[in-house]
Design an enzyme around this catalytic site. Sequence first.
Site, PDB file in Angstrom:
ATOM      1  N   CYS A   1       0.836  -1.218   0.000  1.00  0.00           N
ATOM      2  CA  CYS A   1       0.000   0.000   0.000  1.00  0.00           C
ATOM      3  C   CYS A   1       0.866   1.262   0.000  1.00  0.00           C
ATOM      4  O   CYS A   1       1.683   1.466   0.897  1.00  0.00           O
ATOM      5  CB  CYS A   1      -0.893  -0.031   1.246  1.00  0.00           C
ATOM      6  SG  CYS A   1      -1.807   1.495   1.478  1.00  0.00           S
TER       7      CYS A   1
HETATM    8  N1  MHO Z   1      -5.747  -2.232   2.902  1.00  0.00           N
HETATM    9  C1  MHO Z   1      -5.737  -0.888   2.467  1.00  0.00           C
HETATM   10  C2  MHO Z   1      -5.145  -0.700   1.111  1.00  0.00           C
HETATM   11  C3  MHO Z   1      -5.127   0.721   0.707  1.00  0.00           C
HETATM   12  S1  MHO Z   1      -3.878   0.985  -0.314  1.00  0.00           S
HETATM   13  C4  MHO Z   1      -3.935   2.513  -0.938  1.00  0.00           C
HETATM   14  C5  MHO Z   1      -7.122  -0.293   2.541  1.00  0.00           C
HETATM   15  O1  MHO Z   1      -7.967  -0.629   1.724  1.00  0.00           O
HETATM   16  O2  MHO Z   1      -7.328   0.462   3.431  1.00  0.00           O
HETATM   17  O3  MHO Z   1      -3.951   0.038  -1.395  1.00  0.00           O
END
Ligand code: MHO
Length: 167
Positions: free
Chosen positions: A19
């Site tokens: 992420c």
């Molecule tokens: N698990 C994270 C991923 C966000 S990232 C910008 C969420 O969905 O909050 O891929």
Amino acid sequence: MEDKSEKSLGGQAIFGAGCFWGVEDYFSKIPGVTETEVGYAGGHTENPTYENVCTGTTGHSEVVRIKFDPQVISYENLLDHYFKIHDPTTPNRQGPDIGSQYRSIILYTDDIHRQIAENKIEKLNSVGAYNNKIVTEVVPAQKFFRAEEYHQKYVEKTGHGACHVQP
Ligand code: MHO
């Protein structure tokens, strides 16, 4: 005479380490880093959106483009940080985030950086820095697509410390 040393390369690194929110936040605070930007790279579609990339079918990875001053920090030092802040041994996964968009990937813009990255991986593998083998891809940077504005400096803007676990 043209200076081909690392100092003359304009200092650019593009890293995927899961992420991109937390990765950008981390690198933006490192002395010598002059600019960070999140985006998508390493895939096969034009102008991807976050929604597209989330499907895991575009081949793009969430990445951070880092501009740095090589007089203050070297590409190798940046790599040391990079390998410290994520687990480079999990294919298509970073912690709770699963999918090829979360893979560990280094996109280089100069062959010298490719060499530095490959040597670093070899060294980390040989000293057994992790329990498993490093799966980080090292590929030439082609296109970088800047992500939507709300993803830029996300942690700074929202105060979220890290990515939340997906439901
Ligand atoms: N698990 C994270 C991923 C966000 S990232 C910008 C969420 O969905 O909050 O891929």
